[in-house]
Motif scaffolding. Sequence first.
Motif, PDB file in Angstrom:
ATOM      1  N   MET A  31       0.632  -1.252   0.413  1.00 31.02           N
ATOM      2  CA  MET A  31      -0.111   0.233   0.227  1.00 31.02           C
ATOM      3  C   MET A  31       0.947   0.992   0.199  1.00 31.02           C
ATOM      4  SD  MET A  31      -2.891  -1.006  -0.639  1.00 31.02           S
ATOM      5  CE  MET A  31      -3.873   0.272  -0.455  1.00 31.02           C
ATOM      6  N   LEU A  32       2.269   0.961   0.803  1.00 28.01           N
ATOM      7  CA  LEU A  32       3.182   2.009   0.981  1.00 28.01           C
ATOM      8  C   LEU A  32       3.381   2.571  -0.576  1.00 28.01           C
ATOM      9  CD1 LEU A  32       4.307   1.977   4.358  1.00 28.01           C
ATOM     10  CD2 LEU A  32       2.978   4.397   3.923  1.00 28.01           C
ATOM     11  N   LEU A  33       3.999   1.253  -1.293  1.00 29.55           N
ATOM     12  CA  LEU A  33       4.468   1.509  -2.714  1.00 29.55           C
ATOM     13  C   LEU A  33       3.903   2.172  -3.313  1.00 29.55           C
ATOM     14  CD1 LEU A  33       6.586   0.772  -3.627  1.00 29.55           C
ATOM     15  CD2 LEU A  33       5.903  -1.929  -4.278  1.00 29.55           C
ATOM     16  N   VAL A  34       2.559   1.490  -3.231  1.00 27.32           N
ATOM     17  CA  VAL A  34       1.374   2.519  -3.954  1.00 27.32           C
ATOM     18  C   VAL A  34       1.242   3.684  -3.969  1.00 27.32           C
ATOM     19  CG1 VAL A  34      -1.562   1.921  -4.519  1.00 27.32           C
ATOM     20  CG2 VAL A  34       0.262   0.337  -4.517  1.00 27.32           C
ATOM     21  N   LEU A  35       1.244   4.080  -3.080  1.00 28.21           N
ATOM     22  CA  LEU A  35       0.960   5.247  -2.371  1.00 28.21           C
ATOM     23  C   LEU A  35       1.810   6.415  -2.783  1.00 28.21           C
ATOM     24  CD1 LEU A  35      -0.559   7.355  -1.170  1.00 28.21           C
ATOM     25  CD2 LEU A  35       0.826   6.909   1.040  1.00 28.21           C
ATOM     26  N   SER A  36       3.549   5.313  -2.400  1.00 24.65           N
ATOM     27  CA  SER A  36       4.505   6.323  -2.905  1.00 24.65           C
ATOM     28  C   SER A  36       4.517   6.896  -4.740  1.00 24.65           C
ATOM     29  CB  SER A  36       5.929   6.220  -2.113  1.00 24.65           C
ATOM     30  OG  SER A  36       5.966   4.533  -3.145  1.00 24.65           O
ATOM     31  N   ILE A 185      -7.680   8.220  -7.156  1.00 20.04           N
ATOM     32  CA  ILE A 185      -7.036   7.445  -6.932  1.00 20.04           C
ATOM     33  C   ILE A 185      -6.514   5.831  -5.682  1.00 20.04           C
ATOM     34  CG2 ILE A 185      -5.544   5.585  -8.610  1.00 20.04           C
ATOM     35  CD1 ILE A 185      -5.734   8.026 -10.738  1.00 20.04           C
ATOM     36  N   ILE A 186      -5.907   6.860  -5.031  1.00 20.97           N
ATOM     37  CA  ILE A 186      -5.163   5.997  -3.717  1.00 20.97           C
ATOM     38  C   ILE A 186      -6.336   5.796  -2.819  1.00 20.97           C
ATOM     39  CG2 ILE A 186      -4.113   6.882  -1.425  1.00 20.97           C
ATOM     40  CD1 ILE A 186      -2.044   8.471  -3.457  1.00 20.97           C
ATOM     41  N   ILE A 187      -7.100   6.475  -2.460  1.00 21.17           N
ATOM     42  CA  ILE A 187      -8.849   6.497  -1.190  1.00 21.17           C
ATOM     43  C   ILE A 187      -9.065   5.009  -1.989  1.00 21.17           C
ATOM     44  CG2 ILE A 187     -10.521   7.635  -0.781  1.00 21.17           C
ATOM     45  CD1 ILE A 187      -9.010  10.171  -0.743  1.00 21.17           C
ATOM     46  N   VAL A 188      -9.840   5.523  -3.453  1.00 25.89           N
ATOM     47  CA  VAL A 188     -10.051   4.254  -4.299  1.00 25.89           C
ATOM     48  C   VAL A 188      -9.586   2.763  -3.790  1.00 25.89           C
ATOM     49  CG1 VAL A 188     -11.470   3.325  -6.329  1.00 25.89           C
ATOM     50  CG2 VAL A 188     -11.903   5.915  -5.597  1.00 25.89           C
ATOM     51  N   PHE A 189      -8.176   3.057  -4.132  1.00 26.49           N
ATOM     52  CA  PHE A 189      -7.472   1.546  -4.569  1.00 26.49           C
ATOM     53  C   PHE A 189      -6.869   1.318  -2.841  1.00 26.49           C
ATOM     54  CE2 PHE A 189      -3.364  -0.340  -3.696  1.00 26.49           C
ATOM     55  CZ  PHE A 189      -3.380  -1.283  -5.231  1.00 26.49           C
ATOM     56  N   LEU A 190      -6.879   2.237  -1.856  1.00 32.48           N
ATOM     57  CA  LEU A 190      -7.332   1.921  -0.629  1.00 32.48           C
ATOM     58  C   LEU A 190      -8.022   1.436  -0.083  1.00 32.48           C
ATOM     59  CD1 LEU A 190      -4.710   4.705   0.784  1.00 32.48           C
ATOM     60  CD2 LEU A 190      -3.846   2.129   0.939  1.00 32.48           C
ATOM     61  N   THR A 191      -9.399   2.097  -0.029  1.00 32.37           N
ATOM     62  CA  THR A 191     -11.113   1.068   0.226  1.00 32.37           C
ATOM     63  C   THR A 191     -11.239  -0.035  -0.373  1.00 32.37           C
ATOM     64  OG1 THR A 191     -11.593   2.999   0.092  1.00 32.37           O
ATOM     65  CG2 THR A 191     -12.962   2.229  -0.110  1.00 32.37           C
ATOM     66  N   VAL A 192     -11.085  -0.333  -1.568  1.00 30.63           N
ATOM     67  CA  VAL A 192     -11.318  -1.851  -2.933  1.00 30.63           C
ATOM     68  C   VAL A 192     -10.200  -2.787  -2.217  1.00 30.63           C
ATOM     69  CG1 VAL A 192     -10.827  -2.343  -4.264  1.00 30.63           C
ATOM     70  CG2 VAL A 192     -12.168  -0.539  -4.830  1.00 30.63           C
ATOM     71  N   SER A 193      -8.374  -1.587  -1.653  1.00 25.75           N
ATOM     72  CA  SER A 193      -7.766  -2.852  -0.916  1.00 25.75           C
ATOM     73  C   SER A 193      -8.233  -3.782   0.099  1.00 25.75           C
ATOM     74  CB  SER A 193      -6.152  -2.855  -0.849  1.00 25.75           C
ATOM     75  OG  SER A 193      -6.214  -1.812  -2.595  1.00 25.75           O
ATOM     76  N   VAL A 194      -8.501  -2.810   1.393  1.00 29.56           N
ATOM     77  CA  VAL A 194      -8.867  -2.545   2.598  1.00 29.56           C
ATOM     78  C   VAL A 194     -10.573  -4.387   2.281  1.00 29.56           C
ATOM     79  CG1 VAL A 194      -9.791  -2.459   4.812  1.00 29.56           C
ATOM     80  CG2 VAL A 194      -8.418  -0.684   3.231  1.00 29.56           C
ATOM     81  N   PHE A 195     -11.491  -3.803   1.459  1.00 29.97           N
ATOM     82  CA  PHE A 195     -12.458  -4.848   1.293  1.00 29.97           C
ATOM     83  C   PHE A 195     -12.056  -5.701   0.935  1.00 29.97           C
ATOM     84  CE2 PHE A 195     -15.195  -0.413   2.249  1.00 29.97           C
ATOM     85  CZ  PHE A 195     -16.058  -0.849   3.192  1.00 29.97           C
ATOM     86  N   LEU A 196     -11.267  -6.374   0.322  1.00 31.81           N
ATOM     87  CA  LEU A 196     -10.476  -6.776  -1.193  1.00 31.81           C
ATOM     88  C   LEU A 196     -10.129  -8.254   0.833  1.00 31.81           C
ATOM     89  CD1 LEU A 196     -10.718  -8.211  -3.311  1.00 31.81           C
ATOM     90  CD2 LEU A 196      -8.480  -7.577  -4.141  1.00 31.81           C
ATOM     91  N   TYR A 197      -9.309  -7.420   0.833  1.00 38.27           N
ATOM     92  CA  TYR A 197      -8.015  -7.999   2.206  1.00 38.27           C
ATOM     93  C   TYR A 197      -9.341  -8.446   2.778  1.00 38.27           C
ATOM     94  CZ  TYR A 197      -4.253  -8.519   5.081  1.00 38.27           C
ATOM     95  OH  TYR A 197      -3.393  -9.479   6.798  1.00 38.27           O
TER      96      TYR A 197
END
Length: 483
Positions: A31-36, A185-197
Amino acid sequence: MFFEILKNLRKKFKRLYITMFKNYIIFVFLMLLVLSGTIGFMIFSIGKMVSSEDYIKDTQKFFMASKIVKSDYKKIDASKIVASKGWVEILNSNKKVIYVIGTKKDKVTSYTENELLNFMDLSYNNLKSGTSYFYSVTAFNSNGEDLYCIVKVPPGIVTLNVDIAPSPDKYIKKAAIYILVGIFIIIVFLTVSVFLYAYLTTKKVVMPLKKILQGIKRMTEEDYSTRINFNAENKFGEIRDAFNFMAEKIEASIFERNRMENLKQQLLSDISHDLKTPLTSIMGYSKALNDGVVENDKKIKQYLNIIYNKSKRTVSLIENLHEFTKLDNSKFLISKEECDFCEFVREIVSEYYNEFEEKNFELEINLPEDEIIYEFDKVEMERAISNIISNILKYNEVGTKAKIELTYDNSKIQLIIADDGVGIDESLKENIFEPFVRGDKSRYTKGGTGLGLSIANKIVQKHGGTLTLEKCKKYKTVFRLKL
């Protein structure tokens, strides 16, 4: 065994927790990698926008000679300058005008060195309102010749406040849009990733755990038919397979224990029955003789003969029962020695040859001439083979076809003893090697103890082999002994 498996399960769960923690760390790192990476992409996009040709054209002075000059001065784009009522002059190395783009509004055809230096030294902030034209000069090279490019624009067109300090508002808006899109994009990706995880964790951890616990609960309630089923390829898959294997083994063990308990009861009942019948006869006939009821010598001899035969049957039953219990004991060890198995079988068959002739059996014997050296207990193995041959002679009619065949292939010995006689009931074939099981009802009256085949099977198993009952087109009963 059950508690040991539970202990192993706890160890696997502990390893699973460590694995889940590691996965979580990896997840956070990604997630940090995607953010950076997203932030870096935004910075790169904005930087690319700032360095783009359009941005330069919009933010730099369109009338600056250094920005429009080209080595091929005839291809200089001076459309904005001309539209602003300005023009472009090209000077040769002698500072003379050799080419003009646009309409020249002064009569200067050449410049002095000082004039050019003065033009170059001028800065935007030093311009005076009374200046006739705004000058911009730069030197360049064309085909190896040093030339100069001069841009002249009327001061009424170029204003210091607007044109000299360009306003980048639209580019600021573009940059802001890039940033907002990146943040979105970061917020959407983080949200989707958290729910997916969370979903994958629930599916791969919580649900398997729930089913495993339900299975364990049913097992503790003695429901040994319990099986758990879910899709998993990780540690949970191993736990599922281990649990099902354990449940299957326990169920089979319980079934076998119950079967052996029933067999034990049946065994005691059969022993009592088989001993009671001859002993009752012995008691009856001996009492008659003792009481002097029988006085005829012929009758007395007949009674004594019956007593002898019944006693012989009783002794045979006790001997077989002793042999059976001895072989059933796991501590009993057979005494092996290396012998020619082929010659051993030949000797056994020869002992029964007269009996086969007396009953007019059509006997087929196939024994190899070569030696077959094998390590076995001669006494016990002779008992096993003799029990099978004796059954064939005892329970089949005169003229029965029989076959005894010995083969050796790839270190495997096979002895086939077959006949086409009365055969064995289909309902009894699965349990034919159990104690006190007889091939047909008539055998109860023909002297069979029901232990012969069971003893033979146990002897073969002690040698690490198998004894099976088969059937083929030519023979109704086929005993196959494999070593």
